[in-house]
Design an enzyme around this catalytic site. Structure first.
Site, PDB file in Angstrom:
ATOM      1  N   ARG A 188       0.976  -1.005  -0.164  1.00 28.30           N
ATOM      2  CA  ARG A 188      -0.102  -0.147   0.573  1.00 28.30           C
ATOM      3  C   ARG A 188       0.434   1.508   0.046  1.00 28.30           C
ATOM      4  O   ARG A 188       1.949   1.051   0.270  1.00 28.30           O
ATOM      5  CB  ARG A 188      -1.027   0.149   0.973  1.00 28.30           C
ATOM      6  CG  ARG A 188      -0.515   0.398   2.310  1.00 28.30           C
ATOM      7  CD  ARG A 188      -1.052   0.418   3.598  1.00 28.30           C
ATOM      8  NE  ARG A 188      -1.826   0.649   3.947  1.00 28.30           N
ATOM      9  CZ  ARG A 188      -2.680   1.757   5.079  1.00 28.30           C
ATOM     10  NH1 ARG A 188      -1.382   2.719   5.072  1.00 28.30           N
ATOM     11  NH2 ARG A 188      -3.447   2.338   4.950  1.00 28.30           N
ATOM     12  N   PHE A 225       3.992  34.347   9.447  1.00 29.99           N
ATOM     13  CA  PHE A 225       3.518  35.247   9.064  1.00 29.99           C
ATOM     14  C   PHE A 225       3.936  35.823   7.895  1.00 29.99           C
ATOM     15  O   PHE A 225       4.456  36.924   7.545  1.00 29.99           O
ATOM     16  CB  PHE A 225       4.189  36.672   9.989  1.00 29.99           C
ATOM     17  CG  PHE A 225       3.110  37.521  10.087  1.00 29.99           C
ATOM     18  CD1 PHE A 225       1.491  37.450  10.212  1.00 29.99           C
ATOM     19  CD2 PHE A 225       2.771  38.871   9.135  1.00 29.99           C
ATOM     20  CE1 PHE A 225       0.441  38.285  10.893  1.00 29.99           C
ATOM     21  CE2 PHE A 225       2.091  39.599   9.307  1.00 29.99           C
ATOM     22  CZ  PHE A 225       0.711  39.661   9.826  1.00 29.99           C
ATOM     23  N   GLU A 256       8.041  31.409  16.514  1.00 31.19           N
ATOM     24  CA  GLU A 256       8.013  31.343  15.254  1.00 31.19           C
ATOM     25  C   GLU A 256       9.090  30.485  14.047  1.00 31.19           C
ATOM     26  O   GLU A 256       8.676  29.433  13.156  1.00 31.19           O
ATOM     27  CB  GLU A 256       6.934  33.173  14.491  1.00 31.19           C
ATOM     28  CG  GLU A 256       5.874  32.567  14.610  1.00 31.19           C
ATOM     29  CD  GLU A 256       5.611  34.686  14.397  1.00 31.19           C
ATOM     30  OE1 GLU A 256       6.416  34.637  15.173  1.00 31.19           O
ATOM     31  OE2 GLU A 256       4.400  34.453  14.127  1.00 31.19           O
TER      32      GLU A 256
HETATM   33  C1  LIG Z   1      -9.935   6.742   9.997  1.00 33.21           C
HETATM   34  C2  LIG Z   1     -10.938   5.972   9.541  1.00 33.21           C
HETATM   35  C3  LIG Z   1      -9.395   6.000   8.637  1.00 33.21           C
HETATM   36  C4  LIG Z   1      -9.529   4.336   7.975  1.00 33.21           C
HETATM   37  N1  LIG Z   1      -8.613   3.830   7.842  1.00 33.21           N
HETATM   38  C5  LIG Z   1      -8.453   2.600   6.671  1.00 33.21           C
HETATM   39  C6  LIG Z   1      -7.390   2.291   6.418  1.00 33.21           C
HETATM   40  O1  LIG Z   1      -6.472   2.516   6.314  1.00 33.21           O
HETATM   41  N2  LIG Z   1      -7.490   1.324   5.361  1.00 33.21           N
HETATM   42  C7  LIG Z   1      -8.684   0.859   5.148  1.00 33.21           C
HETATM   43  O2  LIG Z   1      -9.074  -0.471   4.609  1.00 33.21           O
HETATM   44  N3  LIG Z   1      -9.974   0.899   6.058  1.00 33.21           N
HETATM   45  C8  LIG Z   1     -10.026   1.992   6.292  1.00 33.21           C
HETATM   46  N4  LIG Z   1     -11.122   2.249   7.124  1.00 33.21           N
HETATM   47  C9  LIG Z   1     -12.532   2.045   7.010  1.00 33.21           C
HETATM   48  C10 LIG Z   1     -12.666   0.604   7.695  1.00 33.21           C
HETATM   49  O3  LIG Z   1     -11.850   0.095   7.823  1.00 33.21           O
HETATM   50  C11 LIG Z   1     -14.430   0.279   7.747  1.00 33.21           C
HETATM   51  O4  LIG Z   1     -14.983   1.736   7.468  1.00 33.21           O
HETATM   52  C12 LIG Z   1     -14.695  -0.894   8.616  1.00 33.21           C
HETATM   53  O5  LIG Z   1     -14.052  -1.667   8.176  1.00 33.21           O
HETATM   54  C13 LIG Z   1     -15.966  -0.808   8.328  1.00 33.21           C
HETATM   55  O6  LIG Z   1     -16.416  -1.211  10.046  1.00 33.21           O
HETATM   56  P1  LIG Z   1     -17.406  -1.061  10.641  1.00 33.21           P
HETATM   57  O7  LIG Z   1     -17.690  -2.908  11.353  1.00 33.21           O
HETATM   58  O8  LIG Z   1     -17.229   0.680  11.467  1.00 33.21           O
HETATM   59  O9  LIG Z   1     -18.514  -0.908   9.381  1.00 33.21           O
HETATM   60  P2  LIG Z   1     -20.102  -0.095   9.962  1.00 33.21           P
HETATM   61  O10 LIG Z   1     -20.001   1.462   9.521  1.00 33.21           O
HETATM   62  O11 LIG Z   1     -20.471  -0.055  10.663  1.00 33.21           O
HETATM   63  O12 LIG Z   1     -20.630  -0.595   8.627  1.00 33.21           O
HETATM   64  C14 LIG Z   1     -20.459  -0.222   7.976  1.00 33.21           C
HETATM   65  C15 LIG Z   1     -21.281  -1.218   6.242  1.00 33.21           C
HETATM   66  O13 LIG Z   1     -21.221  -2.705   5.967  1.00 33.21           O
HETATM   67  C16 LIG Z   1     -22.416  -2.438   6.502  1.00 33.21           C
HETATM   68  N5  LIG Z   1     -22.229  -4.043   6.761  1.00 33.21           N
HETATM   69  C17 LIG Z   1     -22.107  -4.015   8.283  1.00 33.21           C
HETATM   70  N6  LIG Z   1     -21.617  -5.367   9.063  1.00 33.21           N
HETATM   71  C18 LIG Z   1     -22.203  -6.253   7.657  1.00 33.21           C
HETATM   72  C19 LIG Z   1     -22.306  -7.598   7.662  1.00 33.21           C
HETATM   73  N7  LIG Z   1     -21.804  -8.008   8.709  1.00 33.21           N
HETATM   74  N8  LIG Z   1     -23.060  -8.020   6.292  1.00 33.21           N
HETATM   75  C20 LIG Z   1     -23.997  -7.327   5.626  1.00 33.21           C
HETATM   76  N9  LIG Z   1     -22.941  -6.398   6.122  1.00 33.21           N
HETATM   77  C21 LIG Z   1     -22.606  -5.741   6.599  1.00 33.21           C
HETATM   78  C22 LIG Z   1     -23.346  -1.915   6.987  1.00 33.21           C
HETATM   79  O14 LIG Z   1     -24.545  -1.686   6.526  1.00 33.21           O
HETATM   80  C23 LIG Z   1     -22.748  -0.528   6.737  1.00 33.21           C
HETATM   81  O15 LIG Z   1     -23.928  -0.169   5.551  1.00 33.21           O
HETATM   82  C24 LIG Z   1     -10.565   4.151   7.892  1.00 33.21           C
HETATM   83  C25 LIG Z   1     -11.914   4.053   8.314  1.00 33.21           C
HETATM   84  C26 LIG Z   1     -11.614   5.464   9.186  1.00 33.21           C
HETATM   85  C27 LIG Z   1     -13.300   5.751   9.799  1.00 33.21           C
END
Ligand SMILES: Cc1cc2nc3c(=O)[nH]c(=O)nc-3n(C[C@H](O)[C@H](O)[C@H](O)COP(=O)(O)OP(=O)(O)OC[C@H]3O[C@@H](n4cnc5c(N)ncnc54)[C@H](O)[C@@H]3O)c2cc1C
Ligand code: FES
Length: 1297
Positions: A386, A881, A1228
């Site tokens: 990546r 500045f 600064e």
């Molecule tokens: C600050 C930040 C940094 C990130 N950095 C990275 C990164 O470097 N690399 C990367 O790959 N990702 C990154 N992400 C993304 C992150 O990995 C995904 O948002 C995360 O994996 C989603 O999982 P969740 O459980 O939080 O999903 P949720 O927000 O809870 O759900 C996301 C979606 O998936 C659906 N869903 C969840 N579980 C299921 C299930 N079991 N079956 C069917 N649908 C489902 C939900 O309905 C929803 O639509 C980042 C996110 C943030 C906020």
């Protein structure tokens, strides 16, 4: 347990790191085991916490009862400046220690990887927490050099190197930690679990307990999201205003959390967090033969970089797959690794699964139950790579999973699978490339064929969202090349069919160095008895670390308080035809809409007090025309923030577009769109000199802007009093008097009715002067009209959109020089993008010219500078500045001279430095002796003589990693440059018990001003620091203050306080004489009896300053702060990623009042400069809308960017008769020294260009992000990308300035 989850996050986008309160969430595991997880408050739905124990920073210790060692160590190690990020740091570290009481340094940097700090530069935080490591220093991982070698440098006579004493720290005693609440254990173990429902105003949260129930709910509400970690859904709700009336939360459905290891692979429940996935895979890698764990190891490599630990602790595997981020790190490798999903049926996770932007073949009612990850087979090689804009906690720019399977014992490809993320709307399968390679031997001919197909297969249009089109396409090739080499290595080891990987190519596979050694510093203290000169910790550090410190938005809510939300322009240049407020007014909780009509007083503001005609600016509320996206049009007042936000979104503004939008400086020049006056500063005769010069070179550099990214966003609370038109304003500002006067004028009342109060500011960096005042005016109008207290706290995205930042600059130069490197003439033009209002831009333009010479004596020098009026948000003051922009142009010019002559840049610089008694280009006399001392000392301390050949040798041996080393000096004029700003006042009260209350006009914003002032009082009154208190800065206590800025806070306010103390000390003299053996308390008691006034004002009237632009001469400063920095970087030419291997800074700071605070300022400013020049890129759409509106898109330096070896030396023996106790201003100057990293990168790029036959100067803009650095290397991967056809469609982002 304490379940308070105060949400202090003002972040947007990814919204993670600046959550001030980190929560520790504990849930009983299967066998009643507790798990401790750090999480972001801003992404954690409160309903999700049912049954968990939440600990905030207040829960682990405080200053009244007992501190936790995690709190104490960050404070005593000087790891807290403004303190806004400190609770987050504390909770990340606390959680780590709960899980691992003896962590390694790697654990610590990983735990802190998801936290951001804008003040400290992180080194002090790391060093404070390093004390928890068992082997707390040496790692021997940086080229086998022991980090503890710092200690062997102890101790030349009268020098100090330790800023805190480890022996003074509280020991960590895990038995003292909180226990998991028994009632929650009982609740978790209760057999009678039932479905939970929580109802909100607009949303119902349903948490089922069984899988059947979950499936039923999903069938009943197919559109309802399944919220697991909420890291995806949460962002949509919070920042895009998406409304989900029903939310299904299956975090209690056991079937989603199972893990089963089978002979053919591992099946991981979709609900498992990414941290759990990491542990599962680590176990698999340890327990299985290596040939079976290729996919697991590749996944682990990616997982380490997904978000920060706080994200990985909650984000789930199923969520990652189902949300189908186009640049998901996991999906490419899962797809390449032949994984499958268990839904209600089994589905392969392959090219057909991802069908569009955040779309998969999953039906709305379908659920992912688990993900099956098969073991790799014999002859299979799987890798994932990546590239992201920052090494940790950043979504990748391009990410990839690749698998190749060879026929038994052969190098002929049997099967191949290549997936990319970040190159389109969804995870992309490079199918044709895979087919092309299948059946061929793994050699260069095959590789070249693969490139040919890849270039054709992975395409991106000119306007592709995210931009960086050439770079991204180039990455697809260079990451493929990296894979090629890894596989070659594998074949060599396993099959022994192929030749060795050429050793200079090895560097493509090796990671950049990353182990951060302890910081090293040298300073002098005056005498052990003298409070001045001691490395005293920041006076609020402990309360920062315990969460007791109060910021503006911590002021408790008041009776009848309402919230102000802003409505901003979506057009860059348009006429407002109509504002329809009716829908907004009808919405729940809305109290009023504030427009320009409501302003009772003056509708214009002048912010600088000079040249009013030029600097009059229109108060945004009064506009009919909008001149940038993000301009404030009107404001909604509502009972809650949420209601205000919804109503603001509902308010309808009708525009009529106007022609001739101007965004770039070039467009401004074309249309003569400037703010007057334009300035020129000149000495000598450049025309004659150019004729004499042996060489003439013309060049330019584009210097990008910078977002302040103070951790505390703009915040204020205005309270109207019931009588006599009084108004109290509590706000986060650097300039309370400016806010006071502006509010008074806007309300049409005298200034004596307005009092402004500032307890502390959570970072400002210049961004809380004019902008805070404008916002205070608007909030005051709302309070005046509604007669209610009004609070306004901007969200991160709003703040970034509205308030503007550092001026972007286009610098053009022509330089004349001799064969020996002596520069005899330079003609420099600065085109400064000032944005849509003048703000302080003309002053910035002037300062740029005055500081243009930096440390160099160029006998014939001309600078011309102009502030361009454009349709971008108005730029404003920012640490330095204009100087960091001005000087980097000159420095770049000198590097071009060096490159033209083929000489090391430091030789050219040294030759051209000011020497002996000198005059600047505006005829100010000064002695550059200490500048010279800094230069010599830095050269010696950094061992430049030894390291330059070592760098050359490194570059000779490595094709894909290059090193560069660069030295940069600074001569920085401290102060505002105008006499009327050279003043300050103070008020000191001594109370009958001997305690002392100090008020002065300066603002504490993390720079330690109050601490230094307390040290001044302590020395002058000869009393301990514990007797001295500074409560707040208030215009009622000290009137007519100047902004706390220009590195002048201590110089001015320290002197004012000193003056007041002198008065008091003299008044007490008779009492002391009468009772020489008395104590401070007894003298004060006597003085009171004898009717001696125990209160005094103090005043500082600074030196006369002048700058006559007609005569081209003046004395705008009384003194200069000097410093020199030498930085070395290692650059990955395949991706443009780099690491600062070492930085040595020597600073002449006079006699430091507080070396710990000053060194903190030096390190913090250096890191902010490193961000400015190499990382922080603002991107605007072609219609002038800011794309980068949060930490997700705008990357400031994080722990992963700290130089691996970071040394600071305060120059001994320096005196300064112009400032208090011979000290010097430091806030600064050091920002500019971050450019040493930029120039070191330029050197590294030069080495890469040499390998492809290029030589001489080349353009490189700042920030030199990986994109710009990589493309400047001009590798054959860059060259393979076909040129874009110009003019077909606009690019995603504009080229500024
Ligand atoms: C600050 C930040 C940094 C990130 N950095 C990275 C990164 O470097 N690399 C990367 O790959 N990702 C990154 N992400 C993304 C992150 O990995 C995904 O948002 C995360 O994996 C989603 O999982 P969740 O459980 O939080 O999903 P949720 O927000 O809870 O759900 C996301 C979606 O998936 C659906 N869903 C969840 N579980 C299921 C299930 N079991 N079956 C069917 N649908 C489902 C939900 O309905 C929803 O639509 C980042 C996110 C943030 C906020
Ligand atoms: S101390 Fe970290 S943001 Fe200010």
């Amino acid at each position: 347990s304490k379940s308070e989850t105060r949400q202090r996050s003002k972040s947007k986008g990814t919204g993670y790191r600046i959550t001030r309160k980190r929560e520790e969430k504990k849930k009983p595991g299967k066998k009643g085991r507790e798990t401790h997880l750090s999480a972001n408050a801003c992404l954690m739905p409160i309903c999700q916490l049912h049954g968990a124990a939440v600990t905030t920073v207040e829960g682990i210790g405080n200053t009244k009862t007992r501190l936790h060692p995690v709190q104490e160590r960050i404070a005593k190690a000087h790891g807290s400046q403004c303190g806004f990020c400190t609770p987050g740091m504390v909770m990340s570290m606390y959680t780590l220690l709960r899980n691992k009481p003896k962590p390694s340094m790697e654990d610590i940097t990983e735990a802190l990887g998801g936290n951001l700090c804008r003040c400290t530069g992180y080194q002090e935080i790391i060093d404070g927490y390093r004390t928890f490591c068992e082997n707390n220093n040496c790692c021997q991982q940086n080229n086998n050099v022991c980090c503890k070698s710092n200690e062997s440098r102890l101790l030349e006579h009268d020098k100090n190197v330790e800023l805190f004493r480890k022996e003074d720290l509280l020991p960590l005693d895990p038995t003292q930690d909180l226990i998991f609440p028994p009632e929650l254990i009982r609740m978790a173990e209760s057999p009678e679990q039932t479905t939970q429902k929580f109802h909100g105003e607009r949303m119902t949260w349903i948490s089922p307990i069984t899988l059947d129930e979950l499936v039923q709910l999903k069938t009943q509400y197919p559109q309802a999201p399944v919220v697991m970690g909420n890291t995806n859904v949460g962002l949509d709700i919070k920042f895009k205003g998406v409304l989900h009336p029903i939310i299904i939360s299956p975090t209690r459905v056991r079937e989603l959390f199972g893990v089963e290891q089978r002979p053919e692979g591992v099946c991981i429940g979709a609900g498992c967090s990414l941290s759990t996935v990491q542990s599962v895979l680590e176990r698999c890698v340890c327990s299985l033969p290596a040939e079976h764990t290729q996919t697991y190891a590749a996944l682990l490599g990616q997982l380490r970089h997904v978000g920060g630990q706080q994200i990985r602790n909650v984000a789930t595997l199923g969520g990652n797959v189902a949300s189908a981020y186009p640049n998901s790190d996991l999906n490419p490798i899962l797809a390449a690794g032949r994984c499958s999903l268990l839904l209600q049926t089994k589905v392969p996770l392959d090219k057909d699964f991802f069908v569009g932007f955040r779309k998969t073949t999953l039906r709305p009612d379908e659920l992912v139950l688990s993900v099956f990850i098969p073991i790799s087979r014999k002859g299979e090689v799987v890798r994932a790579f990546r590239h992201a804009p920052r090494k940790t906690n950043a979504l990748p720019t391009v990410t990839t999973g690749m698998r190749v399977w060879f026929h038994d014992g052969s190098d002929v490809v049997r099967e191949m699978s290549v997936y990319y993320g970040g190159v389109g709307a969804c995870t992309f399968c490079a199918e044709r490339t895979s087919q092309q390679v299948t059946g061929r031997p793994w050699n260069e001919a095959t590789l070249n064929e693969a490139y040919r197909v890849l270039v054709d297969e992975v395409t991106l249009g000119v306007s592709a969202p995210g931009g960086q089109v050439v770079f991204r396409r180039s990455l697809t090739l260079s990451l493929f090349f990296r894979f090629y080499l890894h596989v070659l290595q594998y074949l060599k080891d396993m099959v022994r069919l192929v030749a060795e990987v050429p050793c200079e190519q090895n560097s493509a596979m090796e990671p950049l160095p990353c182990v951060i050694g302890p910081g090293y510093q040298e300073f002098q203290v005056r005498s052990a008895q003298d409070p001045v000169g001691q490395p005293v910790p920041h006076s609020s550090a402990l309360t920062h670390a315990t969460g007791e410190a109060v910021y503006c938005d911590d002021i408790p809510h008041m009776n009848r308080e309402v919230f102000l939300s802003l409505v901003t322009s979506t057009k860059a240049h348009a006429k407002i035809i109509h504002i329809d407020v009716s829908r907004a007014l009808d919405m729940p909780g809305v109290v009023d809409v504030i427009t320009a009509k409501d302003i009772p007083g003056q509708k214009f503001q002048s912010f600088t007090g000079i040249n009013e005609e030029v600097l009059y600016i229109l108060l945004p509320l009064c506009r009919i025309f909008v001149t940038c996206v993000g301009q404030i049009i009107c404001a909604v007042v509502a009972d809650t923030k949420q209601h205000g936000k919804l109503a603001a979104a509902a308010l309808k503004v009708t525009y009529e577009d106007l022609p001739d939008r101007i965004f770039t400086t070039e467009e401004a020049v074309e249309q003569c769109s400037f703010y007057a006056p334009q300035r020129t500063l000149q000495r000598g005769d450049i025309h004659m000199a150019f004729q004499e010069a042996e060489h003439i070179y013309e060049g330019e550099i584009r210097v990008g802007g910078q977002e302040h990214f103070y951790m505390e966003t703009q915040s204020m609370l205005v309270i109207p009093a019931r009588e006599q038109k009084e108004v109290k304003v509590y706000l986060s500002t650097q300039h309370p008097t400016c806010a006071q006067m502006s509010v008074a004028e806007t309300l049409g009342i005298p200034a004596n009715r307005v009092s402004c109060h500032v307890k502390r500011v959570g970072g400002a960096f210049g961004g809380k002067i004019t902008k805070a005042s404008i916002l205070a005016c608007i909030t005051a109008v709302a309070a005046w009209k509604t007669e209610r207290p009004v609070r306004c706290v901007l969200e991160r995205g709003e703040d970034m959109l509205i308030t503007g930042g550092r001026h972007p600059v286009l610098g053009k130069y022509k330089v004349g020089f001799m064969n020996d490197g002596k520069i005899i003439a330079a003609d420099v033009h600065y085109f400064v993008n000032a944005g849509n209002t003048p703000d302080e831009s003309v002053l910035v333009v002037e300062k740029m010219l005055v500081q243009l010479d930096n440390a160099y004596n160029i006998p014939n020098l001309r600078g011309q500078s102009v502030a361009c009026k454009t349709n971008l948000p108005s730029s404003t003051a920012f640490r330095g500045f204009g100087v960091p922009q001005s000087m980097v142009v000159i420095e770049n010019m000198i590097h071009d001279v060096a490159m033209t002559l083929g000489r090391p840049a430091e030789e050219i610089k040294e030759m051209n430095l000011y020497k002996g008694l000198s005059r600047t280009h505006y005829k100010m006399e000064f002695d550059p002796e200490n500048l010279h001392c800094c230069w010599v000392e830095c050269k010696k301390r950094s061992e430049l003589g030894r390291r330059r050949p070592a760098v050359a040798e490194f570059n000779r041996r490595n094709r894909w990693k290059k090193r560069g080393i660069a030295m940069v000096p600074i001569k920085y004029g401290v102060g505002f440059g105008h006499s009327f700003l050279q003043q300050a006042a103070a008020l000191v009260h001594i109370y009958k018990d001997g305690s002392v209350l100090v008020s002065h006009g300066g603002i504490e914003m993390g720079q330690g001003l109050h601490t230094k002032v307390q040290q001044v009082v302590s020395r002058e009154l000869n009393i301990p620091l514990s007797l001295i208190h500074i409560s707040e800065t208030c215009t009622s206590a000290v009137p007519n203050t100047n902004p706390t800025a220009a590195s002048f806070g201590t110089d001015a306010n320290g002197m004012a306080v000193w003056d007041a103390c002198q008065t008091l000390y003299k008044r007490l003299e008779p009492v002391r004489k009468k009772d020489p053996s008395g104590t401070w308390k007894s003298w004060i008691a006597t003085a009171f009896q004898e009717r001696i006034s125990l209160s005094a004002t103090g005043f500082y009237r600074g030196h006369e300053l002048s700058m006559d632009w007609q005569k081209q001469e003046g004395r705008p400063y009384t003194y200069f702060t000097y410093a020199v920095c030498c930085s070395e970087v290692e650059l990955d030419c395949l991706t443009g990623e780099y690491r600062t291997v070492r930085a040595d800074i020597v600073v002449d700071i006079g006699k430091s009042i507080n070396p710990a605070i000053d060194i903190g300022q030096i390190k913090g400013a250096f890191m902010q400069g490193l961000g400015l020049y190499t990382m922080e890129e603002l991107k605007f759409s072609p219609s002038g809308s800011l794309h980068t509106r949060g930490p997700g898109q705008y990357k400031i330096p994080a722990v992963c960017d700290v130089p691996l070896q970071f040394n600071v030396y305060l120059l001994p023996g320096s005196q300064n008769p112009f400032a208090i106790y011979s000290s010097k201003g430091i806030g600064e100057p050091i920002v500019f020294l971050g450019s040493s990293v930029f120039f070191a990168m330029k050197e590294a790029i030069t080495a890469a260009r040499t390998d492809v036959g290029l030589s001489g100067p080349f353009p490189l803009r700042t920030p030199a992000t990986p994109e710009h650095a990589c493309l400047a290397c001009n590798t054959h991967f860059n060259q393979m990308i076909p040129k874009m056809e110009a003019g077909t469609s606009p690019p995603w982002a504009m080229e500024l300035p």
